[in-house]
Design an enzyme around this catalytic site. Structure first.
Site, short mmCIF file in Angstrom:
data_model
loop_
_atom_site.label_atom_id
_atom_site.label_comp_id
_atom_site.label_asym_id
_atom_site.label_seq_id
_atom_site.Cartn_x
_atom_site.Cartn_y
_atom_site.Cartn_z
N HIS A 17 0.83 -1.19 -0.19
CA HIS A 17 0.08 -0.08 0.12
C HIS A 17 0.62 1.11 -0.17
O HIS A 17 0.64 2.12 -0.83
CB HIS A 17 -0.96 0.08 1.10
CG HIS A 17 -1.75 -0.83 1.44
ND1 HIS A 17 -2.10 -1.68 2.51
CD2 HIS A 17 -2.68 -1.45 0.50
CE1 HIS A 17 -3.04 -2.44 2.29
NE2 HIS A 17 -3.60 -2.45 1.28
N SER A 128 -2.98 -7.61 3.04
CA SER A 128 -3.17 -7.30 4.53
C SER A 128 -3.47 -8.77 5.23
O SER A 128 -3.25 -9.13 6.51
CB SER A 128 -4.50 -6.52 4.68
OG SER A 128 -4.15 -5.09 4.40
P1 ADP Z 1 -9.91 -3.35 -0.15
O1 ADP Z 1 -10.73 -4.02 0.94
O2 ADP Z 1 -10.48 -1.82 -0.67
O3 ADP Z 1 -9.37 -4.26 -1.14
P2 ADP Z 1 -7.24 -3.10 0.49
O4 ADP Z 1 -6.78 -2.41 1.84
O5 ADP Z 1 -7.02 -4.53 0.76
O6 ADP Z 1 -8.52 -2.56 0.62
O7 ADP Z 1 -6.56 -2.61 -0.81
C1 ADP Z 1 -6.75 -1.26 -1.16
C2 ADP Z 1 -6.05 -1.07 -2.54
O8 ADP Z 1 -4.66 -1.50 -2.38
C3 ADP Z 1 -6.66 -1.95 -3.50
O9 ADP Z 1 -6.78 -1.21 -4.66
C4 ADP Z 1 -5.64 -3.01 -3.65
O10 ADP Z 1 -5.56 -3.78 -4.84
C5 ADP Z 1 -4.39 -2.40 -3.52
N1 ADP Z 1 -3.24 -3.33 -2.90
C6 ADP Z 1 -3.46 -4.15 -1.78
N2 ADP Z 1 -2.10 -4.74 -1.57
C7 ADP Z 1 -1.51 -4.11 -2.43
C8 ADP Z 1 -0.07 -4.46 -2.77
N3 ADP Z 1 0.69 -5.42 -2.10
N4 ADP Z 1 0.65 -3.84 -3.67
C9 ADP Z 1 -0.28 -2.69 -4.24
N5 ADP Z 1 -1.37 -2.55 -4.15
C10 ADP Z 1 -2.05 -3.21 -3.34
#
Ligand code: ADP
Length: 162
Positions: A17, A128
């Site tokens: 993130h 996560s």
């Molecule tokens: P959600 O529940 O909305 O998917 P997340 O916190 O899991 O929320 O993810 C938020 C955003 O970050 C999403 O667009 C997801 O694809 C992206 N994301 C999650 N993990 C990663 C990562 N390792 N690298 C890049 N983007 C990520």
């Protein structure tokens, strides 16, 4: 330059993130990291804890603001005058959900555009969920999260919540 929003659960924020946040903060004048307070899910961290961890992680990025919200992301975008949604794409498996979300947001609010950033290869496997699982089984998660998040995970484990 439009205001961008990066919405998500961030339960907890990972280095994947943070990579998206840093890269999109360079692309826009202002980036709002929007932490969803989703009543349908039971997160490990409260929304306040998630905002606090993200704020600490982003403290060296002056154009990044971390806020929480309830309800529809597009309504929060309207409220904050954000017109671009930033989302990260890890693998093709993310695509189906993400494209549906992007089309829905555009249908609900035609002024909204979604920008997808390809994950850095280094973090393409990271989520996560993986971080929570690894921490639960006492694995070292320092590779995946910043020290403040690692400490917060340890506290949850000690409290028997993770
Ligand atoms: P959600 O529940 O909305 O998917 P997340 O916190 O899991 O929320 O993810 C938020 C955003 O970050 C999403 O667009 C997801 O694809 C992206 N994301 C999650 N993990 C990663 C990562 N390792 N690298 C890049 N983007 C990520």
């Amino acid at each position: 330059m439009p205001i961008a929003m990066y919405p998500g659960s961030f339960d907890p924020v990972t280095r994947g993130h943070l990579d998206i946040i840093r890269r999109s903060a360079r692309m826009f004048d202002k980036l709002i990291v929007a932490v969803l307070n989703n009543s349908a899910k039971t997160p490990l961290f409260t929304v306040e804890e998630r905002v606090e961890m993200l704020t600490e992680c982003c403290k060296d990025l002056p154009n990044v603001e971390v806020r929480s919200f309830n309800g529809l992301t597009v309504n929060f975008a309207r409220q904050t005058h954000a017109t671009v949604m930033v989302r990260g794409l890890r693998a093709v498996t993310d695509f189906e959900n993400e494209i549906q979300l992007a089309h829905t947001n555009h249908a609900l609010m035609p002024g909204i555009e979604t920008v997808f950033l390809a994950t850095s290869i280094k973090w393409s496997y990271l989520s996560s969920t993986i971080v929570r699982e690894a921490a639960h089984y006492n694995h070292d998660v320092s590779k995946f999260v910043t020290p403040n998040v690692e400490a917060a995970l340890k506290r949850k484990i000690e409290e028997g919540k993770a």
